[in-house]
Design a protein around this motif. Structure first.
Motif, PDB file in Angstrom:
ATOM      1  N   SER A 133     -69.816 -44.042 -34.256  1.00  0.00           N
ATOM      2  CA  SER A 133     -68.799 -43.994 -35.312  1.00  0.00           C
ATOM      3  C   SER A 133     -69.104 -45.006 -36.410  1.00  0.00           C
ATOM      4  O   SER A 133     -68.992 -44.696 -37.601  1.00  0.00           O
ATOM      5  CB  SER A 133     -67.417 -44.269 -34.714  1.00  0.00           C
ATOM      6  OG  SER A 133     -66.428 -44.328 -35.725  1.00  0.00           O
ATOM      7  N   ASP A 136     -58.472 -40.608 -35.147  1.00  0.00           N
ATOM      8  CA  ASP A 136     -59.086 -40.656 -33.823  1.00  0.00           C
ATOM      9  C   ASP A 136     -59.613 -39.290 -33.405  1.00  0.00           C
ATOM     10  O   ASP A 136     -58.950 -38.270 -33.597  1.00  0.00           O
ATOM     11  CB  ASP A 136     -58.089 -41.145 -32.781  1.00  0.00           C
ATOM     12  CG  ASP A 136     -57.782 -42.630 -32.929  1.00  0.00           C
ATOM     13  OD1 ASP A 136     -58.590 -43.329 -33.572  1.00  0.00           O
ATOM     14  OD2 ASP A 136     -56.741 -43.077 -32.407  1.00  0.00           O
ATOM     15  N   VAL A 137     -60.796 -39.292 -32.826  1.00  0.00           N
ATOM     16  CA  VAL A 137     -61.388 -38.092 -32.228  1.00  0.00           C
ATOM     17  C   VAL A 137     -61.875 -38.475 -30.842  1.00  0.00           C
ATOM     18  O   VAL A 137     -62.847 -39.212 -30.700  1.00  0.00           O
ATOM     19  CB  VAL A 137     -62.554 -37.546 -33.072  1.00  0.00           C
ATOM     20  CG1 VAL A 137     -63.203 -36.343 -32.368  1.00  0.00           C
ATOM     21  CG2 VAL A 137     -62.087 -37.160 -34.460  1.00  0.00           C
ATOM     22  N   GLY A 138     -61.172 -38.018 -29.825  1.00  0.00           N
ATOM     23  CA  GLY A 138     -61.549 -38.365 -28.465  1.00  0.00           C
ATOM     24  C   GLY A 138     -61.483 -39.844 -28.175  1.00  0.00           C
ATOM     25  O   GLY A 138     -62.303 -40.378 -27.416  1.00  0.00           O
ATOM     26  N   SER A 192     -62.426 -43.929 -33.314  1.00  0.00           N
ATOM     27  CA  SER A 192     -61.948 -43.964 -34.688  1.00  0.00           C
ATOM     28  C   SER A 192     -63.037 -43.501 -35.652  1.00  0.00           C
ATOM     29  O   SER A 192     -64.169 -43.997 -35.614  1.00  0.00           O
ATOM     30  CB  SER A 192     -61.502 -45.385 -35.061  1.00  0.00           C
ATOM     31  OG  SER A 192     -61.051 -45.437 -36.396  1.00  0.00           O
ATOM     32  N   VAL A 193     -62.685 -42.532 -36.489  1.00  0.00           N
ATOM     33  CA  VAL A 193     -63.626 -41.980 -37.467  1.00  0.00           C
ATOM     34  C   VAL A 193     -63.058 -42.217 -38.865  1.00  0.00           C
ATOM     35  O   VAL A 193     -61.899 -41.890 -39.129  1.00  0.00           O
ATOM     36  CB  VAL A 193     -63.860 -40.473 -37.236  1.00  0.00           C
ATOM     37  CG1 VAL A 193     -64.809 -39.920 -38.302  1.00  0.00           C
ATOM     38  CG2 VAL A 193     -64.409 -40.221 -35.846  1.00  0.00           C
TER      39      VAL A 193
END
Length: 324
Positions: free
Chosen positions: A33, A162-164, A167-168
């Motif tokens: 990320s 959030d992705v899985g 933090s993106v």
């Protein structure tokens, strides 16, 4: 393997495997990320610079233009006690105007863009420091976090999601969207053919009716837009801006474009290659940190790794030429 970005893809794989082996923290998804975030910050301007290089020109003012955009938006909003969107709009207009001016000077004078934009680099760098000190009394702008519109602007330019559980940053999404748009322009629109034509054979392009001057001015304005966008991210991610930042970043954008397959002579390159070039740069800068190497050697390691990727890219091109 016959595409210009083939060497960049091979280089990206090798750089990833290298840091995967020598830097255990590099293997975590959270590290990926961070790599993507750094890549996006360099990748957005690199896309615009790649388009400009395909069109046969350079812009050495793009690094300081990022800071100029952020400074103007911040100071206009704060000093006028206005909604931050007033400063954002004024900054965008100024960035596009500066890009248009660079393009106009290159077209009208015939002076190489390297020299014209080198002059713009010093002009903007001097204005950044002098005007900021004159207006704010220091080398940094005031904090604008409590101003109207700040939350909305931060959501657009500097938010994360959030992705899985990872933090993106939103800049990664914008980077990929801009890359998709640039790819469509280059591969699916007449304008893309014009860009390749004015970079590869401008006299022939003019002879068949391509508006060479308008295309080049538009490409310089595209660089201005990209610099403005990253400047807005910096402003709304950190609330304030240091006037001396940005110097040297323009070379990183050019490196990313060249690593991605753009020729210095124009007429060749791709958006996908610029994405890969920025990704290589992001992996290199973050990988060095995760490997725990002495930061005093940071630029040396970056230079060696990027030079290795450029040589690999050149080798792939020679292989492609031999296959033809």
């Amino acid at each position: 393997m016959a595409t210009p970005e083939a060497g960049a893809l091979a280089g990206a794989i090798l750089v990833y495997l290298f840091f995967f082996a020598v830097a255990p923290p590099f293997r975590d998804l959270a590290s990926l990320s961070s790599v993507l975030y750094v890549s996006s910050i360099y990748g957005i301007p690199a896309l615009a610079v790649a388009l400009l290089m395909i069109g046969g020109e350079f812009d050495l003012s793009s690094g300081v233009a990022v800071v100029s955009s952020a400074l103007l938006a911040s100071m206009m909003s704060y000093e006028l006690t206005a909604n931050v969107w007033v400063g954002i709009g004024a900054s965008l207009a100024a960035a596009l105007a500066m890009g248009a001016l660079n393009g106009y000077l290159v077209i009208r004078t015939g002076i190489p863009s390297f020299l014209v934009t080198l002059g713009s680099f010093f002009v903007l760098g001097g204005l950044n420091l002098a005007v900021t000190r004159l207006v704010t009394g220091s080398v940094a702008t005031h904090d604008i976090a409590d101003m109207d519109g700040f939350a909305q602007a931060r959501a657009l330019f500097a938010s994360s999601f959030d992705v899985g559980g990872i933090s993106v940053r939103v800049t990664v999404v914008w980077w990929l969207l801009f890359a998709a748009l640039a790819t469509w322009v280059l591969r699916r629109s007449p304008y893309g053919n014009w860009i390749y034509a004015v970079g590869g054979a401008p006299q022939s392009a003019r002879a068949v009716g391509v508006p060479v001057r308008r295309v080049k001015v538009a490409l310089f304005m595209t660089v201005g837009f990209a610099a403005w966008f990253v400047g807005m991210h910096q402003l709304f991610a950190f609330d304030t801006v240091q006037s001396g930042e940005g110097v040297g970043k323009e070379f990183y954008y050019i490196i990313a474009a060249v690593v991605g397959g753009c020729l210095l002579t124009g007429g060749q390159g791709s958006a996908a290659g610029a994405v890969l070039g920025a990704f290589i740069f992001g992996m290199t800068t973050q990988g060095i940190i995760y490997a725990g190497w002495n930061p005093d050697w940071f630029k040396f390691f970056v230079g060696v790794l990027l030079l290795a990727v450029i040589l690999l890219n050149a080798g792939v091109r020679r292989w492609q030429a031999a296959k033809r």
